[in-house]
Design a protein around this motif. Structure first.
Motif, PDB file in Angstrom:
ATOM      1  N   CYS A  96      -4.654   9.070   3.698  1.00 53.57           N
ATOM      2  CA  CYS A  96      -4.756   8.528   5.063  1.00 53.57           C
ATOM      3  C   CYS A  96      -4.936   7.013   5.049  1.00 53.57           C
ATOM      4  O   CYS A  96      -4.319   6.296   5.842  1.00 53.57           O
ATOM      5  CB  CYS A  96      -5.910   9.196   5.814  1.00 53.57           C
ATOM      6  SG  CYS A  96      -5.569  10.918   6.126  1.00 53.57           S
ATOM      7  N   GLY A  97      -5.781   6.524   4.138  1.00 57.14           N
ATOM      8  CA  GLY A  97      -5.995   5.073   4.034  1.00 57.14           C
ATOM      9  C   GLY A  97      -4.699   4.377   3.661  1.00 57.14           C
ATOM     10  O   GLY A  97      -4.357   3.326   4.209  1.00 57.14           O
ATOM     11  N   MET A  98      -3.969   4.992   2.733  1.00 61.73           N
ATOM     12  CA  MET A  98      -2.703   4.407   2.285  1.00 61.73           C
ATOM     13  C   MET A  98      -1.702   4.323   3.446  1.00 61.73           C
ATOM     14  O   MET A  98      -1.074   3.289   3.665  1.00 61.73           O
ATOM     15  CB  MET A  98      -2.138   5.262   1.160  1.00 61.73           C
ATOM     16  CG  MET A  98      -0.771   4.839   0.701  1.00 61.73           C
ATOM     17  SD  MET A  98       0.021   6.105  -0.301  1.00 61.73           S
ATOM     18  CE  MET A  98       0.601   7.256   0.929  1.00 61.73           C
ATOM     19  N   VAL A  99      -1.596   5.413   4.217  1.00 61.33           N
ATOM     20  CA  VAL A  99      -0.651   5.427   5.342  1.00 61.33           C
ATOM     21  C   VAL A  99      -1.019   4.332   6.342  1.00 61.33           C
ATOM     22  O   VAL A  99      -0.168   3.555   6.791  1.00 61.33           O
ATOM     23  CB  VAL A  99      -0.623   6.815   6.032  1.00 61.33           C
ATOM     24  CG1 VAL A  99       0.124   6.762   7.362  1.00 61.33           C
ATOM     25  CG2 VAL A  99       0.034   7.846   5.116  1.00 61.33           C
TER      26      VAL A  99
ATOM     27  N   GLY B  33      -2.507  -1.030   0.021  1.00 60.19           N
ATOM     28  CA  GLY B  33      -3.978  -1.062   0.074  1.00 60.19           C
ATOM     29  C   GLY B  33      -4.662  -0.490  -1.152  1.00 60.19           C
ATOM     30  O   GLY B  33      -5.888  -0.466  -1.213  1.00 60.19           O
ATOM     31  N   ILE B  34      -3.904  -0.001  -2.122  1.00 60.74           N
ATOM     32  CA  ILE B  34      -4.525   0.557  -3.333  1.00 60.74           C
ATOM     33  C   ILE B  34      -4.112  -0.348  -4.497  1.00 60.74           C
ATOM     34  O   ILE B  34      -2.934  -0.697  -4.632  1.00 60.74           O
ATOM     35  CB  ILE B  34      -4.068   2.015  -3.582  1.00 60.74           C
ATOM     36  CG1 ILE B  34      -4.358   2.862  -2.323  1.00 60.74           C
ATOM     37  CG2 ILE B  34      -4.786   2.614  -4.788  1.00 60.74           C
ATOM     38  CD1 ILE B  34      -3.844   4.284  -2.386  1.00 60.74           C
ATOM     39  N   SER B  35      -5.097  -0.741  -5.328  1.00 63.23           N
ATOM     40  CA  SER B  35      -4.798  -1.803  -6.286  1.00 63.23           C
ATOM     41  C   SER B  35      -4.040  -1.318  -7.524  1.00 63.23           C
ATOM     42  O   SER B  35      -3.223  -2.036  -8.069  1.00 63.23           O
ATOM     43  CB  SER B  35      -6.090  -2.504  -6.716  1.00 63.23           C
ATOM     44  OG  SER B  35      -6.990  -1.527  -7.179  1.00 63.23           O
ATOM     45  N   ASP B  36      -4.271  -0.054  -7.964  1.00 61.06           N
ATOM     46  CA  ASP B  36      -3.640   0.318  -9.239  1.00 61.06           C
ATOM     47  C   ASP B  36      -2.191   0.776  -9.034  1.00 61.06           C
ATOM     48  O   ASP B  36      -1.702   0.874  -7.912  1.00 61.06           O
ATOM     49  CB  ASP B  36      -4.457   1.390  -9.966  1.00 61.06           C
ATOM     50  CG  ASP B  36      -4.557   2.678  -9.161  1.00 61.06           C
ATOM     51  OD1 ASP B  36      -3.517   3.117  -8.647  1.00 61.06           O
ATOM     52  OD2 ASP B  36      -5.660   3.233  -9.036  1.00 61.06           O
ATOM     53  N   ASP B  37      -1.539   1.057 -10.148  1.00 63.43           N
ATOM     54  CA  ASP B  37      -0.117   1.413 -10.106  1.00 63.43           C
ATOM     55  C   ASP B  37       0.127   2.899 -10.282  1.00 63.43           C
ATOM     56  O   ASP B  37       1.253   3.335 -10.483  1.00 63.43           O
ATOM     57  CB  ASP B  37       0.636   0.657 -11.218  1.00 63.43           C
ATOM     58  CG  ASP B  37       1.058  -0.720 -10.743  1.00 63.43           C
ATOM     59  OD1 ASP B  37       0.801  -1.036  -9.566  1.00 63.43           O
ATOM     60  OD2 ASP B  37       1.629  -1.473 -11.549  1.00 63.43           O
ATOM     61  N   GLU B  38      -0.941   3.704 -10.241  1.00 63.37           N
ATOM     62  CA  GLU B  38      -0.764   5.142 -10.403  1.00 63.37           C
ATOM     63  C   GLU B  38      -0.205   5.738  -9.106  1.00 63.37           C
ATOM     64  O   GLU B  38      -0.529   5.252  -8.018  1.00 63.37           O
ATOM     65  CB  GLU B  38      -2.108   5.823 -10.713  1.00 63.37           C
ATOM     66  CG  GLU B  38      -2.691   5.427 -12.057  1.00 63.37           C
ATOM     67  CD  GLU B  38      -1.701   5.606 -13.189  1.00 63.37           C
ATOM     68  OE1 GLU B  38      -1.127   6.698 -13.301  1.00 63.37           O
ATOM     69  OE2 GLU B  38      -1.459   4.641 -13.942  1.00 63.37           O
ATOM     70  N   PRO B  39       0.605   6.798  -9.202  1.00 63.82           N
ATOM     71  CA  PRO B  39       1.031   7.482  -7.979  1.00 63.82           C
ATOM     72  C   PRO B  39      -0.176   7.918  -7.163  1.00 63.82           C
ATOM     73  O   PRO B  39      -1.227   8.251  -7.726  1.00 63.82           O
ATOM     74  CB  PRO B  39       1.821   8.669  -8.529  1.00 63.82           C
ATOM     75  CG  PRO B  39       2.349   8.172  -9.835  1.00 63.82           C
ATOM     76  CD  PRO B  39       1.259   7.312 -10.401  1.00 63.82           C
TER      77      PRO B  39
END
Ligand code: UDP
Length: 483
Positions: A87-90, A74-80
């Motif tokens: 929470c959004g990522m999980v 759900g996150i567009s960039d490639d940064e850690p």
């Protein structure tokens, strides 16, 4: 009957699913590697978030026995991933994996066991509904899992969390079963206990984990029996089938061929700066304190300055990891202009310090020049330090670190717990204390634990046995759950 089942069933196939953060990815890759080395006929599939694959494109060639696949988080960039997006990522990552679970059950790759991060319990629950046996692998410190499962829900239910304003956090937490084995103060509880908002999504996520974690066929912990026996006995009353297979990085190291060491040791999401090893080679034995706050913690400019002054004024040599983007409000490459470190501190840093963006940490801790570790008390860092017998100065920040630092300072007595203080004079004194003052006694205890860790992963050691039991059980789980 068994023969008929074997003929009918697909060969055992395990799916590993870590949380897409540096610590869990590293631990899960080492577990996958151990499984592939120790079990010939086990199919292993490793699921990563897409950005992890882009950051570590050589995984399939480094681990030819493991099949890799990926999902968006759900996150567009490639940064850690930063903590603010956790929470959004999980939620997104869980939803993607859950929708793909039925596919994983189709032949020929039919999954017969899921090993999933203890945070991703929604995936675990869904898998069980579909008939896939689940083993949780919690890569947090077991002392935090123990505190979270035993105390936190009770403290929430009894209204003691949120902690009332004005309470002395140095007071012991009493009248809670289990606290007899160690003295935990309110300030030593897992970081969610410091919340003033029980409805916060992160707090809800952790409470869900505390509630759901026991519901699984088994639990893998990255620890060894001799380190945490009393606490493990209590945890077993809640999660009877524990596999204590750690320290997993040491376990994985002892199983591989020496020439393959480089191949399996680096799972870093950032590029490792190996120039620090050459710098360490020039320093006297046990003269350097290694400073690293892991892959998630960020510091304010003021905190970086306090550490700079404290380290320099201690007179001790130091190697400091400053991850890109780890100073709040400071863009990568603008550290010097933003920090405005006084000239004399910069000069002293050049004389007896070395700063890198990311280090080969396991190798650094194993270096003979290292005499201490100023750490945020992440569990992987703590175990890596224990394995090398390096005493710790703990500056915990959140999650499980507040509990771990208490165990380092008060239970294992292999370091100093400096929680809740970030003051240049205290840092200066504590660094000296660790490196010179109490060095002898603390080092002796640290060396003893290091030896016990090595024994645990040796053939027939407790972690070796737990790993082999896990492998046998993965095969058995298939027969018992899916016939
Ligand atoms: N690490 C590393 N190089 C660094 C800093 C950290 O390889 O410069 C690794 C470290 O060896 C450990 C992991 O990153 O395996 C950090 O995990 P930990 O659980 O200690 O902390 P977290 O990053 O999860 O807060």
């Amino acid at each position: 009957m068994a023969e008929q089942l074997q003929a009918r069933e697909p060969s055992p196939s395990v799916l590993l699913l870590p949380l897409p953060l540096q610590g869990p990815i590293n631990a899960f890759l080492k577990l996958a590697h151990l499984l592939s080395l120790c079990s010939e006929n086990l199919k292993i599939t490793f699921v990563n978030a897409e950005f992890v694959h882009r950051r570590l494109p050589d995984l399939p060639s480094r681990f030819p026995g493991i099949r890799f696949c990926d999902f968006p988080d759900g996150i567009s960039d490639d940064e850690p991933r930063p903590p603010a997006k956790f929470c959004g990522m999980v939620a997104m990552f869980e939803a993607e994996v859950i929708s793909a679970l039925p596919k994983f059950m189709e032949s020929p790759t039919s999954v017969t066991c899921l090993i999933v991060d203890g945070v991703l319990t929604a995936v675990g629950k869904k898998a069980q509904e579909l008939g896939i046996p689940v083993v949780y692998f919690s890569t947090l410190g077991p002392c935090c899992i123990w505190a979270s499962c035993f105390f936190v829900p009770k403290l929430v239910d009894s209204g003691q969390i949120p902690i009332s304003k004005g309470k002395d956090l140095k007071e012991s937490v009493s009248n809670i079963p289990g606290t007899e084995t160690t003295t935990l103060r309110w300030c030593d509880l897992p970081s969610i206990c410091r919340t003033d908002d029980l409805t916060h999504p992160y707090v809800q996520l952790v409470l869900r984990e505390c509630r759901d974690l026991p519901n699984a066929q088994g639990h893998i912990l990255n620890t060894f029996d001799d380190l945490e026996q009393p606490l493990l006995t209590e945890l077993r009353s809640l999660c009877p089938n524990l596999y204590t297979i750690g320290p997993i990085h040491l376990h994985s190291r002892t199983k591989q061929q020496p020439e393959a060491e480089q191949l399996v040791s680096s799972n870093s999401l950032w590029e490792e700066d190996r120039s620090c090893i050459a710098w360490l080679d020039d320093q006297p034995s046990k003269s350097v304190i290694f400073v690293s706050f892991g892959s998630i913690v960020s510091l304010t400019i003021d905190q970086v300055l306090e550490f700079s002054f404290g380290l320099v004024n201690s007179g001790i040599r130091f190697l400091w990891v400053r991850r890109p983007g780890s100073i709040v409000g400071v863009e990568d490459g603008c550290e010097e202009s933003s920090l405005q470190v006084p000239a004399e501190i910069l000069k002293a840093t050049q004389e007896r310090g070395f700063i890198v963006k990311w280090a080969p940490q396991e190798e650094v801790l194993a270096h003979s020049a290292i005499g201490g570790f100023l750490t945020h008390s992440g569990w992987n860092s703590t175990l890596e330090s224990i394995v090398e017998g390096v005493p710790m100065l703990c500056w915990p920040n959140g999650i499980d670190q507040l509990v771990i630092s208490r165990f380092v300072g008060d239970v294992w007595k292999i370091g100093i717990d400096m929680k809740d203080v970030c003051d240049r004079v205290v840092i200066e004194n504590q660094v000296r204390d660790l490196m010179e003052g109490h060095r002898e006694a603390v080092s002796q205890r640290a060396n003893r634990l290091s030896k016990l860790a090595a024994q645990a992963v040796r053939e027939e050691g407790s972690s070796w046995q737990a790993l082999h039991r896990l492998i046998e059980d993965i095969k058995f789980m298939r027969l018992s759950c899916r016939q």
